[in-house]
Design a protein around this motif. Structure first.
Motif, mmCIF file in Angstrom:
data_model
loop_
_atom_site.group_PDB
_atom_site.id
_atom_site.type_symbol
_atom_site.label_atom_id
_atom_site.label_comp_id
_atom_site.label_asym_id
_atom_site.label_seq_id
_atom_site.Cartn_x
_atom_site.Cartn_y
_atom_site.Cartn_z
ATOM 1 N N GLU A 63 0.830 -1.214 0.000
ATOM 2 C CA GLU A 63 0.000 0.000 0.000
ATOM 3 C C GLU A 63 0.863 1.261 0.000
ATOM 4 O O GLU A 63 0.602 2.206 -0.757
ATOM 5 N N ALA A 64 1.904 1.281 0.823
ATOM 6 C CA ALA A 64 2.778 2.447 0.894
ATOM 7 C C ALA A 64 3.506 2.671 -0.422
ATOM 8 O O ALA A 64 3.608 3.812 -0.907
ATOM 9 N N GLU A 65 3.999 1.604 -1.025
ATOM 10 C CA GLU A 65 4.736 1.748 -2.271
ATOM 11 C C GLU A 65 3.807 2.094 -3.435
ATOM 12 O O GLU A 65 4.214 2.796 -4.366
ATOM 13 N N ALA A 66 2.566 1.639 -3.382
ATOM 14 C CA ALA A 66 1.593 1.998 -4.417
ATOM 15 C C ALA A 66 1.298 3.493 -4.385
ATOM 16 O O ALA A 66 1.148 4.137 -5.429
ATOM 17 N N ARG A 67 1.229 4.060 -3.178
ATOM 18 C CA ARG A 67 1.024 5.509 -3.068
ATOM 19 C C ARG A 67 2.214 6.266 -3.654
ATOM 20 O O ARG A 67 2.049 7.268 -4.356
ATOM 21 N N GLU A 68 3.425 5.782 -3.376
ATOM 22 C CA GLU A 68 4.616 6.435 -3.908
ATOM 23 C C GLU A 68 4.687 6.298 -5.421
ATOM 24 O O GLU A 68 5.089 7.229 -6.125
ATOM 25 N N LEU A 69 4.288 5.155 -5.946
ATOM 26 C CA LEU A 69 4.274 4.974 -7.397
ATOM 27 C C LEU A 69 3.326 5.975 -8.055
ATOM 28 O O LEU A 69 3.668 6.597 -9.068
ATOM 29 N N ALA A 70 2.142 6.149 -7.469
ATOM 30 C CA ALA A 70 1.173 7.098 -8.012
ATOM 31 C C ALA A 70 1.701 8.531 -7.918
ATOM 32 O O ALA A 70 1.507 9.350 -8.834
ATOM 33 N N ARG A 71 2.389 8.856 -6.813
ATOM 34 C CA ARG A 71 2.960 10.198 -6.661
ATOM 35 C C ARG A 71 3.984 10.481 -7.750
ATOM 36 O O ARG A 71 3.996 11.552 -8.354
ATOM 37 N N ARG A 72 4.839 9.511 -8.002
ATOM 38 C CA ARG A 72 5.873 9.717 -9.009
ATOM 39 C C ARG A 72 5.278 9.828 -10.411
ATOM 40 O O ARG A 72 5.785 10.576 -11.249
ATOM 41 N N GLU A 73 4.222 9.079 -10.652
ATOM 42 C CA GLU A 73 3.539 9.190 -11.945
ATOM 43 C C GLU A 73 3.093 10.632 -12.167
ATOM 44 O O GLU A 73 3.287 11.199 -13.247
ATOM 45 N N ARG A 74 2.507 11.244 -11.137
ATOM 46 C CA ARG A 74 2.049 12.630 -11.261
ATOM 47 C C ARG A 74 3.223 13.579 -11.434
ATOM 48 O O ARG A 74 3.179 14.503 -12.262
ATOM 49 N N ILE A 75 4.286 13.384 -10.653
ATOM 50 C CA ILE A 75 5.420 14.300 -10.681
ATOM 51 C C ILE A 75 6.177 14.227 -12.004
ATOM 52 O O ILE A 75 6.521 15.246 -12.601
ATOM 53 N N TYR A 76 6.452 13.026 -12.464
ATOM 54 C CA TYR A 76 7.293 12.871 -13.649
ATOM 55 C C TYR A 76 6.551 13.154 -14.942
ATOM 56 O O TYR A 76 7.118 13.693 -15.885
ATOM 57 N N ARG A 77 5.297 12.771 -14.999
ATOM 58 C CA ARG A 77 4.570 12.907 -16.247
ATOM 59 C C ARG A 77 3.728 14.174 -16.311
ATOM 60 O O ARG A 77 3.748 14.882 -17.303
ATOM 61 N N GLY A 78 2.960 14.434 -15.269
ATOM 62 C CA GLY A 78 2.025 15.546 -15.325
ATOM 63 C C GLY A 78 1.023 15.307 -16.446
ATOM 64 O O GLY A 78 0.764 14.177 -16.856
ATOM 65 N N ALA A 79 0.494 16.392 -16.980
ATOM 66 C CA ALA A 79 -0.483 16.268 -18.056
ATOM 67 C C ALA A 79 0.171 16.297 -19.431
ATOM 68 O O ALA A 79 -0.437 15.920 -20.422
ATOM 69 N N ALA A 80 1.434 16.745 -19.488
ATOM 70 C CA ALA A 80 2.071 16.983 -20.782
ATOM 71 C C ALA A 80 2.810 15.765 -21.325
ATOM 72 O O ALA A 80 3.241 15.773 -22.471
ATOM 73 N N ARG A 81 2.985 14.736 -20.519
ATOM 74 C CA ARG A 81 3.761 13.579 -20.969
ATOM 75 C C ARG A 81 2.976 12.293 -20.688
ATOM 76 O O ARG A 81 3.189 11.625 -19.680
ATOM 77 N N PRO A 82 2.082 11.914 -21.588
ATOM 78 C CA PRO A 82 1.335 10.676 -21.379
ATOM 79 C C PRO A 82 2.250 9.466 -21.538
ATOM 80 O O PRO A 82 3.289 9.551 -22.215
ATOM 81 N N PRO A 83 1.901 8.350 -20.924
ATOM 82 C CA PRO A 83 2.724 7.147 -21.089
ATOM 83 C C PRO A 83 2.786 6.740 -22.553
ATOM 84 O O PRO A 83 1.790 6.830 -23.281
ATOM 85 N N PRO A 84 3.947 6.292 -23.026
ATOM 86 C CA PRO A 84 4.061 5.878 -24.428
ATOM 87 C C PRO A 84 3.441 4.501 -24.638
ATOM 88 O O PRO A 84 3.291 3.724 -23.688
ATOM 89 N N SER A 85 3.090 4.204 -25.859
ATOM 90 C CA SER A 85 2.635 2.867 -26.193
ATOM 91 C C SER A 85 3.852 1.994 -26.495
ATOM 92 O O SER A 85 4.740 2.391 -27.242
ATOM 93 N N VAL A 86 3.908 0.817 -25.883
ATOM 94 C CA VAL A 86 4.999 -0.119 -26.171
ATOM 95 C C VAL A 86 4.501 -1.302 -26.995
ATOM 96 O O VAL A 86 5.288 -2.178 -27.350
#
Length: 223
Positions: A106-129
């Motif tokens: 649970e703690a690491e899932a919260r951190e993963l979600a935080r980093r997703e917001r910080i690193y990507r924001g709205a301007a960098r959607p995840p790429p398709s692989v």
């Protein structure tokens, strides 16, 4: 090989064997390759690889699940998309119950979600692989759990081929990752491993700002 000056140098030295594994040309219209760094420490290494090979760079968010009393010892990892990998040998040694495991997840899932917001924001959607060759890069493989989770996540995202790459790793971790990936690149596998940081002269902690700068320094993959 005695080690690396820093993560950037490690990435530059990793680029040649990655290029060999990709074949020539690495980037084709039919199967464009992409380099994915594992935050935080793997991103500067991945940026150097991507820059050297002129490939797009992005990141794959994976969090190590550390034993509470010894957080550097991973009993597993989680990745975006709900992927969870557990190391049964470490779990048996640490004697963790389901409640303790759930609390760490649970703690690491919260951190993963935080980093997703910080690193990507709205301007960098995840790429398709999907249909692409994905080169997933970390700064080292200690237990292999984080990299194995990354490989499994890329399988679920339908990458055509997954190449796992790290400058240094333990025998056990390399064997674990090699079973999961289509190819493993790890130039330095010392008989006595110790820790990842022991193989770098400069192993300063990578910050969130460092990750953002590394992403900005290399071409972004198409979403």
């Amino acid at each position: 090989m005695d080690g690396y000056a820093d993560r950037a140098e490690a990435g530059r030295r990793l680029a040649r064997p990655v290029a060999d594994a990709l074949g020539a040309p690495a980037q084709t219209p039919q199967l464009p390759s992409i380099v994915l760094g594992l935050p935080r420490g793997g991103v500067p290494v991945a940026a150097a690889v991507a820059s050297a090979l002129q490939l797009p760079l992005d990141l794959l968010l994976v969090r190590k699940l550390g034993v509470p009393e010894h957080p550097e010892l991973a009993f597993g990892a989680i990745a975006s998309g709900g992927v969870r990998v557990l190391n049964p040998d470490v779990l048996a040694t640490a004697a963790l119950d389901e409640r303790a495991i759930a609390a760490v997840v649970e703690a690491e899932a919260r951190e993963l979600a935080r980093r997703e917001r910080i690193y990507r924001g709205a301007a960098r959607p995840p790429p398709s692989v999907r249909g692409r060759t994905a080169v997933v890069v970390d700064d080292g493989l200690a237990t292999g759990a984080t990299m194995r989770a990354a490989v499994m996540a890329l399988r679920e995202l339908q990458a055509a081929r997954v190449i796992a790459a790290a400058p240094v790793g333990s025998d056990e971790a390399c064997a674990l990752v090699a079973e999961a990936a289509d190819a493993l690149i790890c130039p330095l596998v010392p008989k006595t491993f110790g820790a990842v940081g022991a193989w770098y002269a400069d192993f300063e902690q990578t910050s969130d700002d460092d990750v953002r700068r590394a992403l900005a320094s290399v071409a972004q993959a198409e979403p």
